[in-house]
Structures are given as structure tokens and as C-alpha cells.
Design a protein around this motif. Structure first.
Motif, PDB file in Angstrom:
ATOM      1  N   UNK A 171     -26.610 -13.411 -22.759  1.00  0.00           N
ATOM      2  CA  UNK A 171     -26.052 -14.784 -22.630  1.00  0.00           C
ATOM      3  C   UNK A 171     -24.877 -15.059 -21.845  1.00  0.00           C
ATOM      4  N   UNK A 172     -25.292 -15.983 -21.125  1.00  0.00           N
ATOM      5  CA  UNK A 172     -24.388 -16.486 -20.047  1.00  0.00           C
ATOM      6  C   UNK A 172     -23.185 -17.471 -20.789  1.00  0.00           C
ATOM      7  N   UNK A 173     -23.671 -18.195 -21.875  1.00  0.00           N
ATOM      8  CA  UNK A 173     -22.736 -19.123 -22.383  1.00  0.00           C
ATOM      9  C   UNK A 173     -21.432 -18.467 -23.168  1.00  0.00           C
ATOM     10  N   UNK A 174     -21.921 -17.493 -23.706  1.00  0.00           N
ATOM     11  CA  UNK A 174     -21.066 -16.478 -24.609  1.00  0.00           C
ATOM     12  C   UNK A 174     -20.037 -15.904 -23.457  1.00  0.00           C
ATOM     13  N   UNK A 177     -17.562 -18.272 -22.280  1.00  0.00           N
ATOM     14  CA  UNK A 177     -16.606 -18.647 -23.369  1.00  0.00           C
ATOM     15  C   UNK A 177     -15.706 -17.471 -23.502  1.00  0.00           C
ATOM     16  N   UNK A 178     -15.885 -15.976 -23.332  1.00  0.00           N
ATOM     17  CA  UNK A 178     -15.135 -15.099 -23.539  1.00  0.00           C
ATOM     18  C   UNK A 178     -14.239 -14.907 -22.533  1.00  0.00           C
ATOM     19  N   UNK A 179     -14.440 -15.155 -21.597  1.00  0.00           N
ATOM     20  CA  UNK A 179     -13.888 -15.030 -20.119  1.00  0.00           C
ATOM     21  C   UNK A 179     -12.741 -16.391 -20.268  1.00  0.00           C
ATOM     22  N   UNK A 180     -13.079 -17.517 -20.654  1.00  0.00           N
ATOM     23  CA  UNK A 180     -12.183 -18.451 -20.811  1.00  0.00           C
ATOM     24  C   UNK A 180     -11.197 -18.197 -21.786  1.00  0.00           C
ATOM     25  N   UNK A 226     -17.615 -34.069 -29.144  1.00  0.00           N
ATOM     26  CA  UNK A 226     -17.082 -33.179 -28.184  1.00  0.00           C
ATOM     27  C   UNK A 226     -18.275 -32.047 -27.963  1.00  0.00           C
ATOM     28  N   UNK A 227     -18.771 -31.560 -28.835  1.00  0.00           N
ATOM     29  CA  UNK A 227     -19.863 -30.579 -28.760  1.00  0.00           C
ATOM     30  C   UNK A 227     -21.036 -31.188 -27.881  1.00  0.00           C
ATOM     31  N   UNK A 228     -21.530 -32.269 -28.170  1.00  0.00           N
ATOM     32  CA  UNK A 228     -22.664 -32.897 -27.663  1.00  0.00           C
ATOM     33  C   UNK A 228     -22.424 -33.175 -25.942  1.00  0.00           C
ATOM     34  N   UNK A 229     -21.147 -33.485 -25.885  1.00  0.00           N
ATOM     35  CA  UNK A 229     -20.640 -33.790 -24.353  1.00  0.00           C
ATOM     36  C   UNK A 229     -20.460 -32.270 -23.749  1.00  0.00           C
ATOM     37  N   UNK A 230     -20.223 -31.331 -24.233  1.00  0.00           N
ATOM     38  CA  UNK A 230     -19.940 -29.961 -23.835  1.00  0.00           C
ATOM     39  C   UNK A 230     -21.312 -29.391 -23.482  1.00  0.00           C
ATOM     40  N   UNK A 231     -22.015 -29.643 -24.248  1.00  0.00           N
ATOM     41  CA  UNK A 231     -23.938 -29.200 -24.007  1.00  0.00           C
ATOM     42  C   UNK A 231     -24.230 -30.102 -22.889  1.00  0.00           C
ATOM     43  N   UNK A 232     -24.073 -31.381 -22.723  1.00  0.00           N
ATOM     44  CA  UNK A 232     -24.463 -31.986 -21.474  1.00  0.00           C
ATOM     45  C   UNK A 232     -23.950 -31.430 -20.330  1.00  0.00           C
ATOM     46  N   UNK A 234     -22.735 -28.521 -19.570  1.00  0.00           N
ATOM     47  CA  UNK A 234     -23.210 -27.020 -19.549  1.00  0.00           C
ATOM     48  C   UNK A 234     -24.643 -27.129 -18.982  1.00  0.00           C
ATOM     49  N   UNK A 235     -25.446 -28.163 -19.503  1.00  0.00           N
ATOM     50  CA  UNK A 235     -26.862 -28.375 -19.129  1.00  0.00           C
ATOM     51  C   UNK A 235     -26.638 -28.693 -17.472  1.00  0.00           C
ATOM     52  N   UNK A 236     -25.881 -29.215 -17.215  1.00  0.00           N
ATOM     53  CA  UNK A 236     -25.819 -29.772 -15.687  1.00  0.00           C
ATOM     54  C   UNK A 236     -25.465 -28.443 -14.845  1.00  0.00           C
ATOM     55  N   UNK A 237     -24.186 -27.939 -15.317  1.00  0.00           N
ATOM     56  CA  UNK A 237     -23.695 -26.641 -14.705  1.00  0.00           C
ATOM     57  C   UNK A 237     -24.650 -25.819 -14.667  1.00  0.00           C
ATOM     58  N   UNK A 238     -25.432 -25.321 -15.743  1.00  0.00           N
ATOM     59  CA  UNK A 238     -26.475 -24.360 -15.609  1.00  0.00           C
ATOM     60  C   UNK A 238     -27.686 -24.645 -14.547  1.00  0.00           C
ATOM     61  N   UNK A 239     -28.070 -26.092 -14.721  1.00  0.00           N
ATOM     62  CA  UNK A 239     -29.090 -26.277 -13.792  1.00  0.00           C
ATOM     63  C   UNK A 239     -28.888 -26.181 -12.290  1.00  0.00           C
ATOM     64  N   UNK A 240     -27.551 -26.629 -12.186  1.00  0.00           N
ATOM     65  CA  UNK A 240     -26.962 -26.576 -10.596  1.00  0.00           C
ATOM     66  C   UNK A 240     -26.485 -25.081 -10.208  1.00  0.00           C
TER      67      UNK A 240
END
Length: 256
Positions: A171-174, A177-180, A226-232, A234-240
Motif C-alpha cells: 500500500x503506497x498510500x499508507x 502517509x506514515x512517512x509524512x 478536502x478528501x476529494x481534493x486529496x484523492x484527485x 493523489x491520482x495525478x501523482x500516482x499516474x505520473x
């Protein structure tokens, strides 16, 4: 004139029809009040289940905090107890942080004062013809120590299992989050000592849950956006970025 009389008769007939239909509708609605109440309750429960709650919680905030006395203290159910606990924590922080008192010295001074008072009272009781003080026998139960140690053990094992799952690359997202979170905690630790950081966390526990319970709907609405914006983002960061990084689960090595 004939046209006006015809129109007037039409309006009267339409008004009579409307009155009859309204009466029939009222009769139907009165006979099905119980069904309507059930429908309203089911619709309200469905709407309530669709309401966004922070961190996806389904229980009330009092239950999330564990319920019982700790939750009552943090949510200021009993203002005297909450104010007393906060006052004791403030006194401890002032003594150790502002006055730079040491823990060992404080414990020794408290014991010296307590022993001196009880000793003098016990010896003076025979002269003033009063009963000596009753010193209670303090014994720490074995079950309490065992339960506390077991609770710490289970929590530590749970945290280690989570860290192991995160480190396995599933899980890259977790992981991010833990690193941050650890990075922010390291910054706070470099600026504040442990006692001040503990006291700040104690103040937050006595203020944030109370304010959140008071403005729950507004905070949840803002958190949803805020969660919707973060997901958006994160989707861009994950794809790029993340999609270009080769990764896989760690394989356990067997040693002979």
C-alpha cells in the motif's frame, strides 16, 4: 354575457372537484399514517448513512473515544473532573518545564513532606488526646498490572504488524502517509521536548473533541471536500510518478 356565465360555472365545477380530491387525499393520508412514519424513518436512516463522517466513523464520538470516564473527561461531560485533570496536567508542566523541577527531586520532597506530617501527627495524637491518623495499606493488585502489560503488548504488536505491512510495499498510500506523519513528528520533536509535546497533546485531547462535537456537520463537510481534493491530487501523482516505480511484495527468505 353567456360566455361569462359558462366560464363561471366551469370554475365552480373545478373548485368542487378540487375540494373532493383534497378530502379523499386527506382520508387516504390519515389511514396510512403509520406507513408514512415508517417510510420517513427509513428515508432518514438512509440519508444519515450517506452523510460523510470524518475518518469514516459510524459510531458517536463518545464511543470512538472509548466511552466511560476517559471519554467523559475529554468531552467535558463533567466539567469539574475535566477541569481538575487539566489543572493537574498544567501544574505538572509548569513545575517540570517552566520551573525546571526534576522528577526525582519532586517525588522525594513530596514523600518528605507527607512522612513528616503523618509522623508528627501520630506522635502528637497522644498529647492532644485525639485518635492517630489511619494510614491505609496500599497494595497494587497483580491483575491490574497484568492487564496493563497485556494491553501494551497487544497495542505494540498491532503497531508492528501495521509497520510490517506498510514496509512490504503493498500500500503506497499508507506508506506515504506514515512517512509524512513521522516527518512532522520529528520536526515537532526537534522544536519541543517530550514533556511539552505530551502537554500539547493533552491540551488537544481536551479541546479538539469538544469543538468537533459542537461543529460536527461543518467539519465533516469541509473534510469531505478536502478528501476529494486529496484523492484527485493523489491520482495525478500516482499516474505520473508512482506508476513508473517498479515494486512488489517482499518475499520471505528461508534460512537453512
Amino acid at each position: 354575457m353567456a360566455e361569462h356565465t359558462v366560464e363561471h360555472e366551469k370554475h365552480e365545477s373545478e373548485s368542487l372537484i378540487d375540494k373532493i380530491t383534497e378530502k379523499l387525499h386527506d382520508a387516504d393520508s390519515s389511514s396510512s399514517d403509520s406507513d408514512g412514519d415508517n417510510d420517513i424513518k427509513s428515508a432518514a436512516s438512509a440519508v444519515k448513512s450517506k452523510i460523510y463522517r470524518l475518518f469514516g466513523r459510524e459510531k458517536p464520538l463518545h464511543k470512538v473515544l472509548g466511552g466511560g470516564k476517559p471519554a467523559d473527561i475529554f468531552l467535558w461531560r463533567d466539567k469539574k473532573v475535566s477541569a481538575g485533570v487539566l489543572g493537574v496536567a498544567t501544574v505538572i508542566w509548569v513545575l517540570f518545564e517552566l520551573l525546571e523541577y526534576h522528577l526525582l527531586a519532586l517525588v522525594c520532597h513530596i514523600l518528605i513532606l507527607g512522612l513528616a506530617i503523618v509522623f508528627l501527627w501520630s506522635n502528637a495524637a497522644s498529647f492532644i488526646k485525639k485518635s492517630p491518623p489511619r494510614i491505609p495499606e496500599v497494595v497494587i493488585p497483580e491483575d491490574i498490572v497484568r492487564d496493563v502489560a497485556s494491553a501494551f503488548r497487544s497495542q505494540i504488536n498491532f503497531a508492528l504488524a501495521i509497520l510490517r505491512d506498510i514496509a512490504s510495499g503493498k500500500d503506497v498510500k499508507s506508506f506515504l502517509a506514515v512517512i509524512a506523519g513521522l516527518w512532522v513528528l520529528s520536526i515537532l520533536g526537534s522544536c519541543l521536548n517530550f514533556l511539552t509535546l505530551f502537554y500539547v497533546g493533552f491540551l488537544l485531547l481536551h479541546s479538539v473533541p469538544l469543538l468537533y462535537e459542537k461543529y460536527e456537520d461543518q467539519v465533516d463537510a469541509f473534510a469531505e471536500k478536502a478528501e476529494a481534493e486529496l484523492k484527485k491530487q493523489y491520482a495525478v501523482f500516482s499516474s505520473q510518478v508512482l506508476s513508473k516505480i517498479p515494486r512488489g511484495p517482499l518475499k520471505e527468505k528461508k534460512f537453512l
